[in-house]
Design a protein around this motif. Structure first.
Motif, PDB file in Angstrom:
ATOM      1  N   GLY A   1      -8.254  -3.032  -5.332  1.00  0.00           N
ATOM      2  CA  GLY A   1      -8.763  -3.473  -4.256  1.00  0.00           C
ATOM      3  C   GLY A   1      -9.178  -2.657  -3.070  1.00  0.00           C
ATOM      4  O   GLY A   1      -9.268  -3.853  -1.302  1.00  0.00           O
ATOM      5  N   LYS A   2      -8.086  -1.769  -2.492  1.00  0.00           N
ATOM      6  CA  LYS A   2      -8.029  -0.853  -1.464  1.00  0.00           C
ATOM      7  C   LYS A   2      -9.266   0.533  -2.392  1.00  0.00           C
ATOM      8  O   LYS A   2      -8.907   1.150  -2.987  1.00  0.00           O
ATOM      9  N   GLU A   3     -10.520   1.133  -0.972  1.00  0.00           N
ATOM     10  CA  GLU A   3     -11.109   2.053  -0.910  1.00  0.00           C
ATOM     11  C   GLU A   3     -10.272   2.581   0.400  1.00  0.00           C
ATOM     12  O   GLU A   3      -9.430   2.602   0.771  1.00  0.00           O
ATOM     13  N   SER A   4     -10.695   4.365  -0.551  1.00  0.00           N
ATOM     14  CA  SER A   4     -10.398   4.979   0.401  1.00  0.00           C
ATOM     15  C   SER A   4     -10.883   5.141   1.783  1.00  0.00           C
ATOM     16  O   SER A   4     -11.617   4.402   1.871  1.00  0.00           O
TER      17      SER A   4
ATOM     18  N   ALA B   1      -6.154   0.196   5.329  1.00  0.00           N
ATOM     19  CA  ALA B   1      -4.863  -0.469   4.022  1.00  0.00           C
ATOM     20  C   ALA B   1      -5.210   0.580   3.343  1.00  0.00           C
ATOM     21  O   ALA B   1      -3.722   0.570   3.193  1.00  0.00           O
ATOM     22  N   TYR B   2      -5.902   1.307   2.794  1.00  0.00           N
ATOM     23  CA  TYR B   2      -5.506   2.431   2.256  1.00  0.00           C
ATOM     24  C   TYR B   2      -4.517   3.519   2.741  1.00  0.00           C
ATOM     25  O   TYR B   2      -3.535   3.868   1.978  1.00  0.00           O
ATOM     26  N   ALA B   3      -5.553   4.109   3.860  1.00  0.00           N
ATOM     27  CA  ALA B   3      -4.091   4.687   5.194  1.00  0.00           C
ATOM     28  C   ALA B   3      -2.879   3.908   5.330  1.00  0.00           C
ATOM     29  O   ALA B   3      -1.391   5.003   4.632  1.00  0.00           O
ATOM     30  N   MET B   4      -2.474   2.931   5.171  1.00  0.00           N
ATOM     31  CA  MET B   4      -1.127   1.997   4.966  1.00  0.00           C
ATOM     32  C   MET B   4      -0.648   2.177   3.748  1.00  0.00           C
ATOM     33  O   MET B   4       0.719   2.364   3.966  1.00  0.00           O
ATOM     34  N   LEU B   5      -0.937   1.783   2.753  1.00  0.00           N
ATOM     35  CA  LEU B   5      -0.125   1.918   1.450  1.00  0.00           C
ATOM     36  C   LEU B   5      -0.050   3.570   1.311  1.00  0.00           C
ATOM     37  O   LEU B   5       1.494   3.560   1.185  1.00  0.00           O
ATOM     38  N   GLN B   6      -0.747   4.379   1.883  1.00  0.00           N
ATOM     39  CA  GLN B   6       0.159   5.772   1.491  1.00  0.00           C
ATOM     40  C   GLN B   6       1.271   6.204   2.960  1.00  0.00           C
ATOM     41  O   GLN B   6       1.969   6.948   1.981  1.00  0.00           O
ATOM     42  N   ALA B   7       1.236   5.288   3.618  1.00  0.00           N
ATOM     43  CA  ALA B   7       1.917   5.184   4.958  1.00  0.00           C
ATOM     44  C   ALA B   7       3.305   5.146   4.008  1.00  0.00           C
ATOM     45  O   ALA B   7       4.152   5.799   4.266  1.00  0.00           O
ATOM     46  N   GLU B   8       3.493   3.921   3.991  1.00  0.00           N
ATOM     47  CA  GLU B   8       4.491   2.986   2.917  1.00  0.00           C
ATOM     48  C   GLU B   8       4.603   3.683   2.537  1.00  0.00           C
ATOM     49  O   GLU B   8       6.299   4.363   1.742  1.00  0.00           O
ATOM     50  N   ALA B   9       4.725   4.413   1.099  1.00  0.00           N
ATOM     51  CA  ALA B   9       4.685   4.897  -0.162  1.00  0.00           C
ATOM     52  C   ALA B   9       5.649   6.274   0.073  1.00  0.00           C
ATOM     53  O   ALA B   9       6.446   6.360  -0.322  1.00  0.00           O
TER      54      ALA B   9
ATOM     55  N   VAL C   1       3.385   9.192   8.173  1.00  0.00           N
ATOM     56  CA  VAL C   1       1.943   8.713   8.856  1.00  0.00           C
ATOM     57  C   VAL C   1       0.916   9.376   7.576  1.00  0.00           C
ATOM     58  O   VAL C   1       1.605  10.463   7.158  1.00  0.00           O
ATOM     59  N   ALA C   2      -0.714   8.922   7.510  1.00  0.00           N
ATOM     60  CA  ALA C   2      -1.029   9.279   5.988  1.00  0.00           C
ATOM     61  C   ALA C   2      -2.364   9.079   7.047  1.00  0.00           C
ATOM     62  O   ALA C   2      -2.578   8.442   7.378  1.00  0.00           O
ATOM     63  N   GLU C   3      -3.034  10.228   6.326  1.00  0.00           N
ATOM     64  CA  GLU C   3      -4.520   9.976   7.046  1.00  0.00           C
ATOM     65  C   GLU C   3      -5.566   9.908   5.326  1.00  0.00           C
ATOM     66  O   GLU C   3      -4.873  10.413   4.654  1.00  0.00           O
ATOM     67  N   SER C   4      -6.529   9.756   5.857  1.00  0.00           N
ATOM     68  CA  SER C   4      -7.326   9.410   4.643  1.00  0.00           C
ATOM     69  C   SER C   4      -8.983   8.912   5.372  1.00  0.00           C
ATOM     70  O   SER C   4      -9.459   8.665   6.061  1.00  0.00           O
ATOM     71  N   GLY C   5      -9.028  10.330   5.007  1.00  0.00           N
ATOM     72  CA  GLY C   5     -10.880  10.918   5.962  1.00  0.00           C
ATOM     73  C   GLY C   5     -11.454  11.568   5.233  1.00  0.00           C
ATOM     74  O   GLY C   5     -11.667  11.489   3.891  1.00  0.00           O
ATOM     75  N   ALA C   6     -13.215  11.358   5.426  1.00  0.00           N
ATOM     76  CA  ALA C   6     -14.503  11.371   5.105  1.00  0.00           C
ATOM     77  C   ALA C   6     -15.027  13.092   6.192  1.00  0.00           C
ATOM     78  O   ALA C   6     -15.678  12.602   7.515  1.00  0.00           O
ATOM     79  N   ALA C   7     -14.270  14.592   5.965  1.00  0.00           N
ATOM     80  CA  ALA C   7     -14.526  15.600   6.893  1.00  0.00           C
ATOM     81  C   ALA C   7     -15.315  16.227   6.843  1.00  0.00           C
ATOM     82  O   ALA C   7     -16.344  16.712   7.419  1.00  0.00           O
ATOM     83  N   GLY C   8     -16.727  15.975   5.595  1.00  0.00           N
ATOM     84  CA  GLY C   8     -18.134  16.554   5.423  1.00  0.00           C
ATOM     85  C   GLY C   8     -18.227  17.643   4.433  1.00  0.00           C
ATOM     86  O   GLY C   8     -16.534  18.480   4.193  1.00  0.00           O
ATOM     87  N   PRO C   9     -18.897  18.612   4.849  1.00  0.00           N
ATOM     88  CA  PRO C   9     -20.646  18.059   5.557  1.00  0.00           C
ATOM     89  C   PRO C   9     -20.847  17.233   4.522  1.00  0.00           C
ATOM     90  O   PRO C   9     -21.995  16.456   4.767  1.00  0.00           O
ATOM     91  N   ASP C  10     -20.651  17.474   3.257  1.00  0.00           N
ATOM     92  CA  ASP C  10     -21.731  16.145   1.787  1.00  0.00           C
ATOM     93  C   ASP C  10     -20.910  14.642   2.499  1.00  0.00           C
ATOM     94  O   ASP C  10     -19.240  14.490   2.574  1.00  0.00           O
TER      95      ASP C  10
END
Length: 172
Positions: A73-76, A80-88, A99-108
């Motif tokens: 139920g969690k998408e990158s 919610a996804y970043a929080m799951l990673q930070a806690e883990a 601290v956890a980060e999940s992002g879309a840097a591009g260019p695609d």
């Protein structure tokens, strides 16, 4: 790039040292820049437990050690996804903070449809966690990686500034 991260990381490091607390990092689209920024601080071993880059399902499994169903139920590129990673990562490294980060840097376009320039950042600590979404408004991959890392380090500083100071007797 590290020259722009170092001053912010120094603020985070000073706060952690003053609090006698530690941090771990799960970098995503930042490619390790959050952790690298923290490691620019002389004496980083006093507050930085380590971390790694979560950039594939296999890397996520190895670094975070969570069962696959923990992500149900969690998408990158979501808070919610970043929080799951930070806690883990916090638990995995035995740190006071993470601290956890999940992002879309591009260019695609991101495989899950997240817009380019979006970064979700979470900080987990002794009393829970908080997350935020950062939008850079740019499509350049390298610029986004740097902007996401800066945003993450600023967020760490803001969260630490707002957090109650730990009871020194409890740490002894």
């Amino acid at each position: 790039m590290l020259d722009t991260l170092a001053p912010i990381a120094a603020e985070a490091g000073a706060l952690l040292i003053a609090r006698r607390q530690t941090i771990a990092v799960a970098d995503g689209a930042t490619g390790g820049l959050i952790l690298a920024g923290l490691l620019t601080v002389p004496g980083a071993t006093r507050f930085c437990r380590g971390g790694g880059v979560v950039y594939s399902l296999r890397g996520r499994d190895v670094l975070l050690g969570l069962p696959r169903d923990a992500y149900a139920g969690k998408e990158s590129v979501t808070e919610a996804y970043a929080m799951l990673q930070a806690e883990a990562i916090r638990v995995r490294f035995g740190a006071d903070w993470a601290v956890a980060e999940s992002g879309a840097a591009g260019p695609d376009r991101h495989p899950r449809g997240a817009p380019i320039g979006r970064s979700c950042i979470a900080v987990a600590g002794p009393a829970g966690g908080v997350a935020t979404t950062f939008e850079s408004g740019i499509e350049d991959r390298i610029a986004n990686m740097a902007a996401f890392a800066q945003a993450a380090l600023h967020f760490v500083v803001d969260v630490l500034d707002a957090a109650p100071t730990p009871d020194s007797d409890a740490r002894d």
